[in-house]
Design a protein around this motif. Structure first.
Motif, PDB file in Angstrom:
ATOM      1  N   SER A  96       0.831  -1.204   0.000  1.00  0.00           N
ATOM      2  CA  SER A  96       0.000   0.000   0.000  1.00  0.00           C
ATOM      3  C   SER A  96       0.863   1.249   0.000  1.00  0.00           C
ATOM      4  CB  SER A  96      -0.920   0.008   1.225  1.00  0.00           C
ATOM      5  OG  SER A  96      -1.651   1.215   1.296  1.00  0.00           O
ATOM      6  N   ARG A  97       0.465   2.251  -0.773  1.00  0.00           N
ATOM      7  CA  ARG A  97       1.217   3.509  -0.837  1.00  0.00           C
ATOM      8  C   ARG A  97       1.008   4.350   0.415  1.00  0.00           C
ATOM      9  NH1 ARG A  97      -2.886   4.612  -4.941  1.00  0.00           N
ATOM     10  NH2 ARG A  97      -4.546   5.847  -3.994  1.00  0.00           N
ATOM     11  N   VAL A  98      -0.011   4.008   1.199  1.00  0.00           N
ATOM     12  CA  VAL A  98      -0.269   4.699   2.468  1.00  0.00           C
ATOM     13  C   VAL A  98      -0.391   3.644   3.565  1.00  0.00           C
ATOM     14  CG1 VAL A  98      -1.412   6.693   1.437  1.00  0.00           C
ATOM     15  CG2 VAL A  98      -2.762   4.685   2.053  1.00  0.00           C
ATOM     16  N   GLN A  99      -0.149   4.070   4.789  1.00  0.00           N
ATOM     17  CA  GLN A  99      -0.256   3.153   5.926  1.00  0.00           C
ATOM     18  C   GLN A  99      -1.735   2.882   6.197  1.00  0.00           C
ATOM     19  OE1 GLN A  99       2.600   2.036   7.412  1.00  0.00           O
ATOM     20  NE2 GLN A  99       1.410   0.577   8.593  1.00  0.00           N
ATOM     21  N   LEU A 100      -2.122   1.623   6.185  1.00  0.00           N
ATOM     22  CA  LEU A 100      -3.507   1.244   6.438  1.00  0.00           C
ATOM     23  C   LEU A 100      -3.641   0.709   7.859  1.00  0.00           C
ATOM     24  CD1 LEU A 100      -4.366  -0.673   3.126  1.00  0.00           C
ATOM     25  CD2 LEU A 100      -4.856   1.716   3.676  1.00  0.00           C
ATOM     26  N   ASN A 101      -4.665   1.184   8.573  1.00  0.00           N
ATOM     27  CA  ASN A 101      -4.898   0.654   9.908  1.00  0.00           C
ATOM     28  C   ASN A 101      -5.797  -0.589   9.817  1.00  0.00           C
ATOM     29  OD1 ASN A 101      -7.626   1.556   9.678  1.00  0.00           O
ATOM     30  ND2 ASN A 101      -7.022   3.577  10.445  1.00  0.00           N
ATOM     31  N   LEU A 102      -6.034  -1.228  10.943  1.00  0.00           N
ATOM     32  CA  LEU A 102      -6.827  -2.468  10.949  1.00  0.00           C
ATOM     33  C   LEU A 102      -8.241  -2.244  10.428  1.00  0.00           C
ATOM     34  CD1 LEU A 102      -5.830  -4.260  14.282  1.00  0.00           C
ATOM     35  CD2 LEU A 102      -5.354  -4.988  11.945  1.00  0.00           C
ATOM     36  N   SER A 103      -8.812  -1.106  10.756  1.00  0.00           N
ATOM     37  CA  SER A 103     -10.172  -0.817  10.304  1.00  0.00           C
ATOM     38  C   SER A 103     -10.245  -0.746   8.782  1.00  0.00           C
ATOM     39  CB  SER A 103     -10.655   0.508  10.911  1.00  0.00           C
ATOM     40  OG  SER A 103     -11.921   0.867  10.420  1.00  0.00           O
ATOM     41  N   GLU A 104      -9.234  -0.160   8.162  1.00  0.00           N
ATOM     42  CA  GLU A 104      -9.221  -0.027   6.701  1.00  0.00           C
ATOM     43  C   GLU A 104      -8.962  -1.375   6.020  1.00  0.00           C
ATOM     44  OE1 GLU A 104      -7.656   4.609   6.791  1.00  0.00           O
ATOM     45  OE2 GLU A 104      -6.237   2.931   6.766  1.00  0.00           O
ATOM     46  N   VAL A 105      -8.087  -2.196   6.621  1.00  0.00           N
ATOM     47  CA  VAL A 105      -7.873  -3.543   6.078  1.00  0.00           C
ATOM     48  C   VAL A 105      -9.167  -4.351   6.210  1.00  0.00           C
ATOM     49  CG1 VAL A 105      -6.560  -5.693   6.300  1.00  0.00           C
ATOM     50  CG2 VAL A 105      -5.409  -3.488   6.606  1.00  0.00           C
ATOM     51  N   SER A 106      -9.863  -4.151   7.323  1.00  0.00           N
ATOM     52  CA  SER A 106     -11.139  -4.837   7.537  1.00  0.00           C
ATOM     53  C   SER A 106     -12.159  -4.438   6.473  1.00  0.00           C
ATOM     54  CB  SER A 106     -11.683  -4.510   8.926  1.00  0.00           C
ATOM     55  OG  SER A 106     -12.927  -5.128   9.148  1.00  0.00           O
ATOM     56  N   GLN A 107     -12.151  -3.164   6.071  1.00  0.00           N
ATOM     57  CA  GLN A 107     -13.069  -2.706   5.023  1.00  0.00           C
ATOM     58  C   GLN A 107     -12.812  -3.457   3.719  1.00  0.00           C
ATOM     59  OE1 GLN A 107     -12.864   1.573   4.595  1.00  0.00           O
ATOM     60  NE2 GLN A 107     -13.178   1.904   6.772  1.00  0.00           N
ATOM     61  N   LEU A 108     -11.524  -3.646   3.389  1.00  0.00           N
ATOM     62  CA  LEU A 108     -11.177  -4.392   2.179  1.00  0.00           C
ATOM     63  C   LEU A 108     -11.689  -5.827   2.260  1.00  0.00           C
ATOM     64  CD1 LEU A 108      -7.505  -3.155   1.678  1.00  0.00           C
ATOM     65  CD2 LEU A 108      -9.426  -2.667   0.157  1.00  0.00           C
ATOM     66  N   MET A 109     -11.517  -6.437   3.419  1.00  0.00           N
ATOM     67  CA  MET A 109     -11.959  -7.822   3.590  1.00  0.00           C
ATOM     68  C   MET A 109     -13.484  -7.932   3.528  1.00  0.00           C
ATOM     69  SD  MET A 109      -9.218  -9.195   6.414  1.00  0.00           S
ATOM     70  CE  MET A 109      -9.782 -10.889   6.258  1.00  0.00           C
TER      71      MET A 109
END
Length: 232
Positions: A150-163
């Motif tokens: 990822s070009r930006v740092q993703l937090n757990l909430s954002e990774v969860s959105q992808l999932m």
């Protein structure tokens, strides 16, 4: 000096000389507009709302905006939801994700390619890691950081959105939990058409809903259960 009120008490604070110089020469109207924008925080405020709250005519208000911008006290910002309207916020603030769209947007446009690349990487983790028997959110997030996908740092909430988008697209599904109680995800079984199964002729029998059906992969459909099935 800056003045703030807490309860019934007024507090005065000294400000730096370089900051004070930016306010030098501002009239009462300009200072009022600044304070209105300041209260909006990183969500910003629409120019129309500033006009309503300040009760200043639009032509005069435009001059104040220009003056405050030139002093680098405020800045105009556009929102992903309303690109044609202008928001104002303090110059040193970073807009909230609700305004910028977060990591999924580039220059106010949804970045389909970026999101697709991240989803592909997650599917690779789900299928390959731990023998495809299940992987949790924490481990996927760690692998994304390690691979620097990822070009930006993703937090757990954002990774969860992808999932969640993968789950909504029936590409992954939950399969139990790990020792810490964290949900584990596996690649979802693909939906198969009914005609692929040898039991289909039996399913046409009048008493189909009153019988147990055993599929070729040993999955049993009990009587009265919804008549659908997945196969790997």
């Amino acid at each position: 000096l800056t003045m703030s009120k807490v309860g019934d008490e007024l507090y005065y604070n000294l400000i730096r000389e370089d900051v004070a110089s930016k306010f030098s020469g501002l009239d009462v109207s300009a200072r009022m507009v600044y304070q209105i924008i300041e209260k909006a925080g990183n969500m910003g405020i629409w120019t129309k709302d500033v006009r309503i709250q300040s009760n200043i005519q639009q032509q005069a208000l435009n001059k104040i905006f220009k003056n405050l911008e030139s002093r680098k006290l405020i800045k105009p910002v556009k929102s992903v939801t309303t690109k044609t309207r202008k928001l104002y916020m303090l110059y040193d603030l970073s807009p909230a994700k609700e305004i910028t769209g977060g990591p999924w947007y580039t220059e106010l446009e949804f970045d389909h390619e970026f999101v697709s690349e991240l989803r592909t990487f997650i599917m690779h983790c789900v299928r390959r890691l731990n023998g495809g028997k299940g992987i949790g959110l924490q481990e996927i997030s760690a692998k994304m950081k390690e691979a620097n996908v990822s070009r930006v740092q993703l937090n757990l909430s954002e990774v969860s959105q992808l999932m969640q988008t993968l789950a909504f697209d029936y590409m992954i599904e939950q399969n139990g939990t790990n020792l810490n109680g964290e949900a584990l995800f596996v690649a979802a079984k693909r939906c198969s058409s009914a005609c692929e199964f040898k039991w289909w002729e039996a399913a046409l029998c009048p008493d189909f809903q009153f019988r147990d059906i055993r599929f070729e992969d040993d999955v049993v459909l009990s009587k009265h259960e919804p008549h659908h099935h997945t196969a790997s």
